[in-house]
Design an enzyme around this catalytic site. Structure first.
Site, PDB file in Angstrom:
ATOM      1  CB  SER A   7      -0.992   0.056   1.060  1.00  0.00           C
ATOM      2  OG  SER A   7      -1.391   1.274   1.325  1.00  0.00           O
ATOM      3  CG  HIS A  30      -3.578  -1.633  -1.758  1.00  0.00           C
ATOM      4  ND1 HIS A  30      -4.785  -2.588  -2.460  1.00  0.00           N
ATOM      5  CD2 HIS A  30      -4.296  -0.801  -0.834  1.00  0.00           C
ATOM      6  CE1 HIS A  30      -5.928  -2.171  -1.771  1.00  0.00           C
ATOM      7  NE2 HIS A  30      -5.565  -1.554  -0.310  1.00  0.00           N
ATOM      8  CG  ASP A  32      -5.251   2.183   0.911  1.00  0.00           C
ATOM      9  OD1 ASP A  32      -6.161   1.204   0.873  1.00  0.00           O
ATOM     10  OD2 ASP A  32      -4.147   1.785   1.366  1.00  0.00           O
ATOM     11  CG  MET A  34      -8.735   6.483   2.493  1.00  0.00           C
ATOM     12  SD  MET A  34      -7.769   6.664   3.971  1.00  0.00           S
ATOM     13  CE  MET A  34      -6.996   5.242   3.908  1.00  0.00           C
ATOM     14  CG  HIS A  63      -9.447  -0.406  -0.526  1.00  0.00           C
ATOM     15  ND1 HIS A  63      -8.953  -0.493   0.472  1.00  0.00           N
ATOM     16  CD2 HIS A  63     -10.605  -0.292  -0.522  1.00  0.00           C
ATOM     17  CE1 HIS A  63      -9.959  -0.492   1.390  1.00  0.00           C
ATOM     18  NE2 HIS A  63     -10.932  -0.478   0.879  1.00  0.00           N
ATOM     19  CG  MET A  65     -11.679   2.705   1.762  1.00  0.00           C
ATOM     20  SD  MET A  65     -10.076   2.759   3.009  1.00  0.00           S
ATOM     21  CE  MET A  65      -8.775   2.724   1.759  1.00  0.00           C
ATOM     22  CG  MET A 136     -11.688  -3.545   5.107  1.00  0.00           C
ATOM     23  SD  MET A 136      -9.925  -3.239   4.044  1.00  0.00           S
ATOM     24  CE  MET A 136      -9.113  -2.001   5.285  1.00  0.00           C
ATOM     25  N   GLY A 141      -9.282   3.531   7.046  1.00  0.00           N
ATOM     26  CA  GLY A 141      -9.319   5.100   7.200  1.00  0.00           C
ATOM     27  C   GLY A 141      -7.948   5.604   7.360  1.00  0.00           C
ATOM     28  N   GLY A 143      -3.501   3.868   8.200  1.00  0.00           N
ATOM     29  CA  GLY A 143      -2.508   2.855   8.154  1.00  0.00           C
ATOM     30  C   GLY A 143      -1.860   2.461   9.496  1.00  0.00           C
ATOM     31  CG  ASP A 174      -5.880  -3.345   3.288  1.00  0.00           C
ATOM     32  OD1 ASP A 174      -4.999  -3.010   3.978  1.00  0.00           O
ATOM     33  OD2 ASP A 174      -6.345  -2.341   2.538  1.00  0.00           O
ATOM     34  N   GLY A 175      -4.914  -4.856   6.158  1.00  0.00           N
ATOM     35  CA  GLY A 175      -4.633  -4.297   7.599  1.00  0.00           C
ATOM     36  C   GLY A 175      -3.952  -5.035   8.585  1.00  0.00           C
TER      37      GLY A 175
END
Length: 214
Positions: A7, A30, A32, A34, A63, A65, A136, A141, A143, A174-175
């Site tokens: 990510s 990846h 992210d 948001m 991804h 969000m 998830m 929201g 990292g 992811d996470g």
């Protein structure tokens, strides 16, 4: 083989091209996205994806969000995303289906994402339609959060459904993925692992990517 999707949320945003080159042994980049509404943070958007596209030959796993992703999925595809994932919680089922259809119409792969509190059953309406399902293992929201091991039964359940109904579909987590938690994820049935800080804080990034493959 287990695929690794570092990510770039954990990369140096002043040196994104350099940091994408540093993960050249991975399988996906990846990204992210948001919007500050669906999740309490704001990151990057369409212009950054477009700018990054020429810097790597790796597939870009974007991804979203964001609220009502159906509004933007085509633009992310045009910007260079190879795979676009949308949260099942972000809109009505009708609009999630429409978003998946728009991604496919652009010739790209589509996926759905489930937050930790969302049951595995939420994936069923889309299971045979998508190329990837993302579970998830932290609250989306931010990292650097702690891995939620209690998500593994959900991963195993979805893996069984994929094997039965859509064997070509990938299963991503992811996470909080690191060299220890990756083993739990792989054992539960995940075949794509998103890792941010575990990759970018490593002294030897290619060695860390290799270690994450289990």
């Amino acid at each position: 083989m287990v695929k690794i999707a570092p990510s770039i949320l954990s990369a140096d945003f002043a040196n994104l091209e350099r940091d994408i080159q540093r993960i050249s042994t991975a399988d996906y980049v990846h990204v992210d996205v948001m919007d500050g509404m669906f999740v309490p943070n704001i990151t990057i958007g369409i212009p950054v994806v477009k700018s990054l596209r020429p810097t790597t030959t790796l597939p870009m796993d974007v991804h979203l969000m964001i609220v009502q992703p159906v509004r933007y999925v085509e633009q992310f595809c045009d910007a260079g995303a190879d795979l676009v994932t949308v949260h099942v919680e972000s809109d009505t089922a009708e609009n999630i289906h429409a978003a998946i259809d728009k991604i496919h119409a652009k010739g790209k792969k589509a996926g759905i994402v489930l937050k930790p509190k969302t049951p595995a059953e939420a994936a069923l309406p889309y299971l045979e339609k998508v190329e990837l399902i993302l579970v998830m293992t932290v609250e989306p929201g931010f990292g650097g959060q702690k891995f939620m091991a209690d998500m593994m039964p959900k991963v195993s359940t979805i893996r069984a459904w994929i094997d039965e109904k859509n064997p070509d579909c990938e299963l991503e987590v992811d996470g909080g993925v690191d060299p220890e938690t990756c083993k739990v994820c792989i054992a539960a049935g995940a075949n794509v692992l998103v890792a941010g800080s575990a990759v970018y804080k490593a002294e030897d990034i290619p060695a860390r990517i290799a270690a994450l493959r289990g």
